[in-house]
Design a protein around this motif. Structure first.
Motif, PDB file in Angstrom:
ATOM      1  N   ILE A 276       0.817  -1.211   0.000  1.00 25.94           N
ATOM      2  CA  ILE A 276       0.000   0.000   0.000  1.00 25.94           C
ATOM      3  C   ILE A 276       0.855   1.268   0.000  1.00 25.94           C
ATOM      4  O   ILE A 276       0.406   2.329  -0.419  1.00 25.94           O
ATOM      5  N   GLY A 277       2.119   1.146   0.466  1.00 24.35           N
ATOM      6  CA  GLY A 277       3.000   2.306   0.445  1.00 24.35           C
ATOM      7  C   GLY A 277       3.357   2.759  -0.957  1.00 24.35           C
ATOM      8  O   GLY A 277       3.852   3.880  -1.150  1.00 24.35           O
ATOM      9  N   SER A 278       3.121   1.919  -1.948  1.00 20.74           N
ATOM     10  CA  SER A 278       3.445   2.293  -3.332  1.00 20.74           C
ATOM     11  C   SER A 278       2.362   3.157  -3.970  1.00 20.74           C
ATOM     12  O   SER A 278       2.581   3.729  -5.040  1.00 20.74           O
ATOM     13  N   PHE A 279       1.200   3.282  -3.308  1.00 23.20           N
ATOM     14  CA  PHE A 279       0.162   4.151  -3.835  1.00 23.20           C
ATOM     15  C   PHE A 279       0.490   5.607  -3.513  1.00 23.20           C
ATOM     16  O   PHE A 279       0.953   5.931  -2.412  1.00 23.20           O
ATOM     17  N   GLN A 280       0.240   6.480  -4.467  1.00 25.02           N
ATOM     18  CA  GLN A 280       0.645   7.866  -4.318  1.00 25.02           C
ATOM     19  C   GLN A 280       0.046   8.529  -3.072  1.00 25.02           C
ATOM     20  O   GLN A 280       0.730   9.280  -2.366  1.00 25.02           O
ATOM     21  N   ALA A 281      -1.214   8.233  -2.777  1.00 23.59           N
ATOM     22  CA  ALA A 281      -1.858   8.848  -1.616  1.00 23.59           C
ATOM     23  C   ALA A 281      -1.117   8.514  -0.328  1.00 23.59           C
ATOM     24  O   ALA A 281      -0.958   9.373   0.554  1.00 23.59           O
ATOM     25  N   ILE A 282      -0.641   7.282  -0.211  1.00 27.00           N
ATOM     26  CA  ILE A 282       0.108   6.862   0.979  1.00 27.00           C
ATOM     27  C   ILE A 282       1.519   7.415   0.939  1.00 27.00           C
ATOM     28  O   ILE A 282       2.045   7.918   1.935  1.00 27.00           O
ATOM     29  N   ARG A 283       2.154   7.323  -0.233  1.00 28.13           N
ATOM     30  CA  ARG A 283       3.541   7.778  -0.379  1.00 28.13           C
ATOM     31  C   ARG A 283       3.679   9.249  -0.040  1.00 28.13           C
ATOM     32  O   ARG A 283       4.628   9.677   0.639  1.00 28.13           O
ATOM     33  N   HIS A 284       2.729  10.068  -0.490  1.00 28.65           N
ATOM     34  CA  HIS A 284       2.793  11.508  -0.206  1.00 28.65           C
ATOM     35  C   HIS A 284       2.553  11.796   1.272  1.00 28.65           C
ATOM     36  O   HIS A 284       3.149  12.721   1.834  1.00 28.65           O
ATOM     37  N   ARG A 285       1.699  11.018   1.882  1.00 27.78           N
ATOM     38  CA  ARG A 285       1.443  11.217   3.316  1.00 27.78           C
ATOM     39  C   ARG A 285       2.706  10.900   4.114  1.00 27.78           C
ATOM     40  O   ARG A 285       3.062  11.631   5.050  1.00 27.78           O
ATOM     41  N   ILE A 286       3.381   9.829   3.749  1.00 28.98           N
ATOM     42  CA  ILE A 286       4.645   9.473   4.404  1.00 28.98           C
ATOM     43  C   ILE A 286       5.681  10.583   4.194  1.00 28.98           C
ATOM     44  O   ILE A 286       6.424  10.954   5.110  1.00 28.98           O
ATOM     45  N   ALA A 287       5.733  11.128   2.994  1.00 27.83           N
ATOM     46  CA  ALA A 287       6.694  12.203   2.699  1.00 27.83           C
ATOM     47  C   ALA A 287       6.450  13.414   3.584  1.00 27.83           C
ATOM     48  O   ALA A 287       7.393  14.030   4.110  1.00 27.83           O
ATOM     49  N   ASP A 288       5.195  13.779   3.774  1.00 28.73           N
ATOM     50  CA  ASP A 288       4.867  14.929   4.620  1.00 28.73           C
ATOM     51  C   ASP A 288       5.265  14.681   6.073  1.00 28.73           C
ATOM     52  O   ASP A 288       5.847  15.556   6.732  1.00 28.73           O
ATOM     53  N   LEU A 289       4.952  13.496   6.569  1.00 26.39           N
ATOM     54  CA  LEU A 289       5.289  13.182   7.955  1.00 26.39           C
ATOM     55  C   LEU A 289       6.795  13.144   8.163  1.00 26.39           C
ATOM     56  O   LEU A 289       7.308  13.626   9.185  1.00 26.39           O
ATOM     57  N   ALA A 290       7.526  12.596   7.211  1.00 24.00           N
ATOM     58  CA  ALA A 290       8.982  12.531   7.316  1.00 24.00           C
ATOM     59  C   ALA A 290       9.591  13.929   7.355  1.00 24.00           C
ATOM     60  O   ALA A 290      10.542  14.197   8.109  1.00 24.00           O
ATOM     61  N   THR A 291       9.038  14.832   6.566  1.00 29.18           N
ATOM     62  CA  THR A 291       9.540  16.202   6.540  1.00 29.18           C
ATOM     63  C   THR A 291       9.285  16.908   7.863  1.00 29.18           C
ATOM     64  O   THR A 291      10.163  17.597   8.408  1.00 29.18           O
ATOM     65  N   GLU A 292       8.090  16.732   8.409  1.00 30.00           N
ATOM     66  CA  GLU A 292       7.763  17.323   9.715  1.00 30.00           C
ATOM     67  C   GLU A 292       8.669  16.756  10.808  1.00 30.00           C
ATOM     68  O   GLU A 292       9.130  17.491  11.688  1.00 30.00           O
ATOM     69  N   LEU A 293       8.930  15.478  10.744  1.00 25.12           N
ATOM     70  CA  LEU A 293       9.774  14.830  11.738  1.00 25.12           C
ATOM     71  C   LEU A 293      11.202  15.353  11.685  1.00 25.12           C
ATOM     72  O   LEU A 293      11.840  15.582  12.719  1.00 25.12           O
ATOM     73  N   GLU A 294      11.701  15.582  10.475  1.00 26.38           N
ATOM     74  CA  GLU A 294      13.056  16.124  10.343  1.00 26.38           C
ATOM     75  C   GLU A 294      13.131  17.537  10.890  1.00 26.38           C
ATOM     76  O   GLU A 294      14.129  17.925  11.516  1.00 26.38           O
ATOM     77  N   CYS A 295      12.093  18.336  10.695  1.00 28.52           N
ATOM     78  CA  CYS A 295      12.062  19.685  11.284  1.00 28.52           C
ATOM     79  C   CYS A 295      12.156  19.608  12.801  1.00 28.52           C
ATOM     80  O   CYS A 295      12.875  20.391  13.436  1.00 28.52           O
ATOM     81  N   CYS A 296      11.440  18.649  13.396  1.00 24.63           N
ATOM     82  CA  CYS A 296      11.478  18.473  14.850  1.00 24.63           C
ATOM     83  C   CYS A 296      12.870  18.082  15.316  1.00 24.63           C
ATOM     84  O   CYS A 296      13.384  18.600  16.315  1.00 24.63           O
ATOM     85  N   ARG A 297      13.476  17.159  14.590  1.00 30.82           N
ATOM     86  CA  ARG A 297      14.821  16.707  14.971  1.00 30.82           C
ATOM     87  C   ARG A 297      15.807  17.859  14.972  1.00 30.82           C
ATOM     88  O   ARG A 297      16.613  18.019  15.894  1.00 30.82           O
ATOM     89  N   LEU A 298      15.745  18.687  13.947  1.00 32.68           N
ATOM     90  CA  LEU A 298      16.676  19.806  13.848  1.00 32.68           C
ATOM     91  C   LEU A 298      16.439  20.848  14.941  1.00 32.68           C
ATOM     92  O   LEU A 298      17.385  21.426  15.471  1.00 32.68           O
ATOM     93  N   LEU A 299      15.177  21.083  15.292  1.00 36.77           N
ATOM     94  CA  LEU A 299      14.868  22.008  16.390  1.00 36.77           C
ATOM     95  C   LEU A 299      15.475  21.521  17.701  1.00 36.77           C
ATOM     96  O   LEU A 299      16.119  22.301  18.435  1.00 36.77           O
ATOM     97  N   VAL A 300      15.279  20.253  17.997  1.00 29.51           N
ATOM     98  CA  VAL A 300      15.791  19.700  19.244  1.00 29.51           C
ATOM     99  C   VAL A 300      17.316  19.711  19.255  1.00 29.51           C
ATOM    100  O   VAL A 300      17.944  20.125  20.241  1.00 29.51           O
ATOM    101  N   ARG A 301      17.925  19.269  18.169  1.00 28.69           N
ATOM    102  CA  ARG A 301      19.390  19.220  18.121  1.00 28.69           C
ATOM    103  C   ARG A 301      20.005  20.613  18.256  1.00 28.69           C
ATOM    104  O   ARG A 301      21.024  20.794  18.913  1.00 28.69           O
TER     105      ARG A 301
END
Length: 382
Positions: A276-301
């Motif tokens: 199911i991760g190969s479907f665009q709707a899922i893939r884009h959702r994962i991309a958004d969450l990954a980007t938000e998570l990286e922003c959090c990591r950089l803030l904390v670091r």
């Protein structure tokens, strides 16, 4: 996982050791369910004692008080990795945050006693909120009356994290009054087994986390004042950097784990002949969450790096940004993760339901998201 290549060698080794510990002690869902009585228990005294035995709890506490002499960045990594590993140690972050005010304002005797206890595996809690005072904590009415060389405390505290497992509780109470409602508040070190102190657990979605604390003619010696009489509010304000950074580190760990669990699921789960991760709707959702998570990591670091270099530096704007961004992101990832996993995310077979219960309240305690936005906005002169 944290990109460890950006860390100095001693921290890379520390992180690898923490990950190994988490994997050994609760690397399977079966281990975690056994340790937590199916997610009802949030703190394992046995694992906490093991951490203490390894010298990790006090990694950022000065060596003179039984700690490892490290910096705030080490404590952030400890809290984050334990959260990522789903190690049931709710008392860890609470103890480290509570110990900050003792380290900064306590006497030498208090530091050796209280900080030494934390390093040995004792849980330390702080009691601020009251039934009528949440975000407006300066309106507290719990009172301590000075009688010679003793204080007699009467009042009620509520939503007190880890009071039921703490050896001692740092109680903020009113000892006087002044022109400002935040004056006249004193912090007292109160042993949890003091006569007249009663702890009643509050049932929550997250399990055994918070408590009501009733104090009826509880007596403590005047030598148990932490810092200055009447100055506790200003002391607490000086330590909010650590509080919010620790909270951010903990929920960065939770968010990373919820993301990784969701990612593993969408990679493996097949529908219509493909993951199911190969479907665009899922893939884009994962991309958004990954980007938000990286922003959090950089803030904390970034904040941890600044405080490593200048421990007394005040970073109120950055600390509030961390508390706001990381907890809101952790909650979003848990909600999205459950949606991505469908019905499986709602079952106790997987950890996602626990991720949701842990993160849903993170935007409320330790300063709500609304309060953090106020602080950030005011820091710009608004």
């Amino acid at each position: 996982m944290i990109p460890t290549e950006e860390m100095p060698e001693h921290r890379r080794e520390f992180v690898e050791s923490l990950r190994g510990f988490a994997q050994r002690e609760c690397g399977t869902r079966e281990q975690r369910r056994a340790l937590t009585d199916d997610d009802r228990i949030t703190h394992s005294p046995e694992l906490f004692a093991k951490l203490a035995g390894l010298g990790w709890i006090g990694c950022a506490i000065p060596e003179g008080y039984g700690g490892g002499g490290g910096r705030i960045g080490d404590a952030c990594l400890l809290v984050e990795e334990m959260a990522y590993g789903k190690v049931p140690l709710f008392g860890l972050g609470v103890s480290l945050v509570s110990s900050t005010v003792v380290e900064r304002f306590g006497t030498e005797s208090q530091k050796k006693d209280i900080l030494g206890g934390v390093c040995r595996g004792e849980v330390l809690a702080t009691a601020i909120s009251e039934p009528g005072t949440g975000s407006d904590a300066g309106s507290m009415i719990c009172r301590a009356e000075r009688r010679g060389d003793r204080y007699v405390i009467n009042g009620q505290k509520t939503w007190i994290s880890c009071a039921h497992i703490a050896s001692r509780i740092l109680v903020l109470c009113r000892t006087g009054s002044g022109g400002d409602k935040h004056d006249g508040i004193t912090m007292l070190d109160v042993p949890a087994d003091s006569p007249g102190l009663e702890i009643r657990p509050i049932a929550t979605l997250g399990g055994d986390e918070v408590n009501d604390v009733y104090l009826t003619d509880v007596e403590v010696g005047a030598d148990r004042v932490i810092g200055t009489e009447g100055g506790a509010w200003h002391q607490i304000m000086r330590c909010l950097n650590t509080d919010r950074l620790m909270c951010g580190s903990m929920f960065l760990g939770h968010a990373r784990r919820a993301f990784d669990d969701a990612l593993d699921y969408v990679r493996e789960r097949e529908q219509f002949g493909r993951p199911i991760g190969s479907f665009q709707a899922i893939r884009h959702r994962i991309a958004d969450l990954a980007t938000e998570l990286e922003c959090c990591r950089l803030l904390v670091r970034d904040a941890a790096r600044k405080l490593d270099l200048e421990p007394d530096r005040q970073v109120p704007r950055e600390a509030s940004m961390i508390k706001l961004k990381v907890t809101e992101t952790a909650k979003r990832i848990a909600i999205e993760g459950m949606q991505l996993m469908g019905g499986a995310g709602y079952t106790l077979e997987y950890d996602m339901a626990r991720h949701l219960r842990q993160s849903i309240v993170s935007t409320v305690y330790a300063g709500t998201s609304e309060i953090q936005r106020e602080i950030i906005g005011r820091s710009y002169g608004l």
